[in-house]
Design an enzyme around this catalytic site. Structure first.
Site, short mmCIF file in Angstrom:
data_model
loop_
_atom_site.label_atom_id
_atom_site.label_comp_id
_atom_site.label_asym_id
_atom_site.label_seq_id
_atom_site.Cartn_x
_atom_site.Cartn_y
_atom_site.Cartn_z
CB SER A 143 -0.96 -0.05 1.19
OG SER A 143 -1.97 0.93 1.08
CG ASP A 215 -7.16 -3.25 -2.67
OD1 ASP A 215 -7.72 -2.33 -2.04
OD2 ASP A 215 -5.96 -3.55 -2.51
CG HIS A 247 -5.49 -2.69 0.77
ND1 HIS A 247 -4.92 -2.36 -0.43
CD2 HIS A 247 -4.88 -1.91 1.71
CE1 HIS A 247 -4.01 -1.42 -0.25
NE2 HIS A 247 -3.95 -1.15 1.04
#
Length: 268
Positions: A143, A215, A247
């Site tokens: 991320s 996600d 995610h």
């Protein structure tokens, strides 16, 4: 450097250490896994928003893989911390959200020097304290940490032999996860946007990216823009759009074996 803890793990040692950082002007904490038969190679893991050094260290499941390959793993923190360090009520700004850049604006500039910390300060500490090879480094991240891995690999083209990312934020100048924060820190996002950097500087290191098709933050990542830039620049990359994955660290741990093997191959 001070030892916070050292714990036996897959035949090696999972340590947590703290040190006074010249870059941030604060005390910083990091995790380092030393495998039982180290080759000297180092894989840096940059974590995402709200994380500390501890999240990936305990959730990514990388130590068993690193032990097999002889790789040391380093888990830095994501920002400076402390009562005197600026913060924000938003989870994606301030402490826990350093975005791996050197701040130049407002109250952030004094301590939020995370690019210098990751690129210079922490490596100096690690290589002085442990018998590891500075010529055999690779970087990965998740991320916000994926953003950091991509941008640092392009800004320091001879530093890392390989780079990978799990669900990276890769077009922050067009995202709520990037534009507000990087503008507050540095006055703008363009100089820290992996998609724009790829077009401008290119990427010499081998690249692997995995992102889940489920996600929940897909609209903030800029995956499509980065893949288009890969195509325009004809940059080789192993890209996986993983059906049904989100995610979370369940996603990261599912594909960590492939990423560790990828880096082991290039660090060999």
């Amino acid at each position: 450097m001070k030892t916070v803890s050292e714990t036996a793990c897959f035949g090696g040692t999972q340590g947590v250490y703290s040190h006074a950082s010249d870059a941030t002007g604060t005390q910083m904490t990091f995790g380092l896994y030393m495998p039982p038969r180290p080759t000297g190679a180092v894989l840096w893991y940059l974590s995402g928003l709200t994380c500390t050094h501890e999240n990936a260290m305990t959730k990514a499941g990388m130590q068993a893989l690193a032990a097999k390959e002889g790789l040391a793993l380093v888990f830095p923190d994501t920002s400076p911390r402390g009562e005197d360090v600026p913060d924000d009520d938003a989870f994606d700004m301030g402490q826990g959200a350093g975005f791996y850049v050197d701040a130049t604006e407002g109250p952030w500039a004094e301590h939020f020097q995370m690019e210098s910390y990751i690129a210079e300060d922490l490596p100096e500490t690690v290589f002085a304290a442990f018998e590891l090879d500075p010529d055999r480094q690779a970087v990965t991240g998740h991320s916000m940490g994926g953003h950091g891995a991509l941008t640092l690999a392009m800004k320091y083209p001879r530093r890392f032999r390989s780079v990978s990312a799990f669900a990276p934020i890769c077009n922050p100048s067009a995202s709520d996860w990037g534009l507000p924060q990087l503008t507050a820190y540095t006055g703008g996002a363009g100089d820290h946007d992996a998609t724009l950097l790829l077009e401008d500087r290119g990427l010499a290191a081998p690249l692997m990216i995995d992102t889940g098709t489920s996600d929940q933050f897909w609209d903030k990542l800029g995956t499509g823009a980065f893949l288009a830039a890969l195509a325009r620049t004809r940059t080789p990359a192993a890209v996986g759009l993983r059906e049904g994955y989100d995610h979370s660290y369940f996603f990261v741990s599912s594909f960590a074996p492939a990423h560790v093997a990828f880096h082991a191959e290039h660090l060999g």
